[in-house]
Design a protein around this motif. Structure first.
Motif, short mmCIF file in Angstrom:
data_model
loop_
_atom_site.label_atom_id
_atom_site.label_comp_id
_atom_site.label_asym_id
_atom_site.label_seq_id
_atom_site.Cartn_x
_atom_site.Cartn_y
_atom_site.Cartn_z
N ASP A 19 -13.20 46.97 3.67
CA ASP A 19 -14.20 47.28 2.62
C ASP A 19 -14.99 48.55 2.90
O ASP A 19 -16.21 48.58 2.75
CB ASP A 19 -15.14 46.09 2.40
CG ASP A 19 -14.41 44.83 2.01
OD1 ASP A 19 -13.40 44.94 1.27
OD2 ASP A 19 -14.82 43.74 2.44
N THR A 20 -14.30 49.62 3.28
CA THR A 20 -14.96 50.90 3.49
C THR A 20 -15.56 51.38 2.18
O THR A 20 -14.93 51.33 1.13
CB THR A 20 -13.94 51.94 4.00
OG1 THR A 20 -13.38 51.46 5.21
CG2 THR A 20 -14.60 53.28 4.26
N GLY A 21 -16.80 51.84 2.24
CA GLY A 21 -17.48 52.36 1.06
C GLY A 21 -18.86 52.85 1.46
O GLY A 21 -19.20 52.89 2.65
N HIS A 24 -20.78 50.33 3.57
CA HIS A 24 -20.19 50.17 4.90
C HIS A 24 -19.27 51.36 5.12
O HIS A 24 -18.07 51.27 4.92
CB HIS A 24 -19.38 48.87 5.00
CG HIS A 24 -20.15 47.64 4.65
ND1 HIS A 24 -21.04 47.07 5.51
CD2 HIS A 24 -20.15 46.88 3.53
CE1 HIS A 24 -21.57 46.00 4.94
NE2 HIS A 24 -21.05 45.87 3.74
N ARG A 25 -19.83 52.50 5.55
CA ARG A 25 -19.04 53.73 5.60
C ARG A 25 -17.89 53.67 6.59
O ARG A 25 -16.93 54.40 6.47
CB ARG A 25 -19.90 54.97 5.80
CG ARG A 25 -20.93 54.88 6.82
CD ARG A 25 -21.84 56.09 6.88
NE ARG A 25 -22.23 56.26 8.27
CZ ARG A 25 -21.68 57.08 9.11
NH1 ARG A 25 -20.73 57.88 8.72
NH2 ARG A 25 -22.07 57.13 10.35
N LEU A 26 -17.97 52.81 7.60
CA LEU A 26 -16.86 52.61 8.54
C LEU A 26 -16.21 51.25 8.31
O LEU A 26 -15.54 50.73 9.19
CB LEU A 26 -17.35 52.74 9.98
CG LEU A 26 -17.88 54.11 10.37
CD1 LEU A 26 -18.55 54.07 11.73
CD2 LEU A 26 -16.78 55.14 10.34
N GLY A 27 -16.43 50.69 7.14
CA GLY A 27 -15.96 49.34 6.85
C GLY A 27 -16.89 48.32 7.47
O GLY A 27 -17.74 48.65 8.30
N THR A 63 -11.92 60.08 1.64
CA THR A 63 -12.76 58.90 1.83
C THR A 63 -13.80 59.16 2.90
O THR A 63 -14.98 58.81 2.72
CB THR A 63 -11.91 57.66 2.19
OG1 THR A 63 -10.99 57.42 1.12
CG2 THR A 63 -12.78 56.43 2.40
N MET A 64 -13.40 59.79 4.00
CA MET A 64 -14.37 60.11 5.05
C MET A 64 -15.48 61.00 4.50
O MET A 64 -16.65 60.79 4.80
CB MET A 64 -13.69 60.77 6.24
CG MET A 64 -14.63 61.05 7.39
SD MET A 64 -13.75 61.64 8.83
CE MET A 64 -15.12 62.10 9.87
N PHE A 65 -15.11 61.99 3.70
CA PHE A 65 -16.13 62.84 3.10
C PHE A 65 -17.05 62.03 2.19
O PHE A 65 -18.27 62.11 2.30
CB PHE A 65 -15.50 63.99 2.29
CG PHE A 65 -16.52 64.74 1.49
CD1 PHE A 65 -17.30 65.71 2.08
CD2 PHE A 65 -16.74 64.43 0.15
CE1 PHE A 65 -18.28 66.38 1.35
CE2 PHE A 65 -17.70 65.09 -0.59
CZ PHE A 65 -18.48 66.07 0.02
N ASP A 66 -16.46 61.25 1.29
CA ASP A 66 -17.25 60.52 0.30
C ASP A 66 -18.26 59.58 0.95
O ASP A 66 -19.40 59.47 0.49
CB ASP A 66 -16.35 59.72 -0.65
CG ASP A 66 -15.61 60.60 -1.64
OD1 ASP A 66 -15.97 61.78 -1.81
OD2 ASP A 66 -14.65 60.11 -2.25
#
Length: 190
Positions: A19-21, A24-27, A63-66
């Motif tokens: 659930d990366t987002g 939770h930027r690292l899931g 995704t890492m950027f976002d």
């Protein structure tokens, strides 16, 4: 100039929790993979300090950027050019000394631009896991640095979720062990 892929992972190969987002930027639970950087030993701190030495440019996935751009703050953290591999066009984003350039014509194009911007210095591929896997399988990584955290994560994004039959041969060139992580450096042979 060396193309380096660097990432923290669990013993079972997880580089980001599920659930990366933005929440939770690292899931979920993914911060556990980076405790060695912030709460580790002096040896961990020395390894962490060396991560950015000699780096002239970075490549990251979209995704890492976002999920990272807001926490990275007004200076963008990297203080060097960053090339974002994506299929969604975006105007460059400038945060202090860091310029994020969005590259839509593939990982190889992003790497070419990063090498040019690095001006003879190394290029760091920072992730996420899907992006690093693409570069590894394409044979574009020269050095792989893994920070293996003593944790079985179970589920999430796996770094080595490769196609059947795809092998990447490595030669270990350095290892440093601490209670918080085993820091491994490999030369990529193929």
């Amino acid at each position: 100039m060396t193309v380096i892929a660097e990432i923290s992972m669990s013993v079972d190969g997880i580089v980001a929790g599920p659930d990366t987002g933005t929440e939770h930027r690292l899931g979920k639970g993914g911060d556990l993979l980076h405790h060695w950087m912030f709460e580790g030993t002096d040896a961990d701190a020395r390894v962490g300090a060396r991560i950015l030495e000699g780096i002239g440019a970075f490549v990251v996935g979209r995704t890492m950027f976002d999920v990272g751009v807001d926490p990275w703050g007004d200076d963008g953290t990297f203080e060097k050019p960053v090339f974002v591999v994506t299929n969604r066009p975006h105007e460059p984003v400038v945060k202090g000394p860091t310029t994020f350039t969005f590259v839509t014509d593939g990982p190889e194009a992003a790497l070419r631009q990063a090498k040019q911007a690095a001006a003879g210095n190394d290029v760091m591929l920072m992730g996420g896991g899907t992006t690093l896997r693409q570069y590894l399988l394409a044979g574009l990584v020269e050095e792989l640095r893994l920070h293996v955290v003593p944790l079985l994560f179970g589920t999430g994004v796996r770094l080595f979720d490769a196609e059947v039959g795809a092998h990447v041969k490595l030669e270990r060139t350095a290892v440093e062990e601490t209670p918080n992580a085993t820091h491994l450096t490999y030369r990529v042979l193929n």
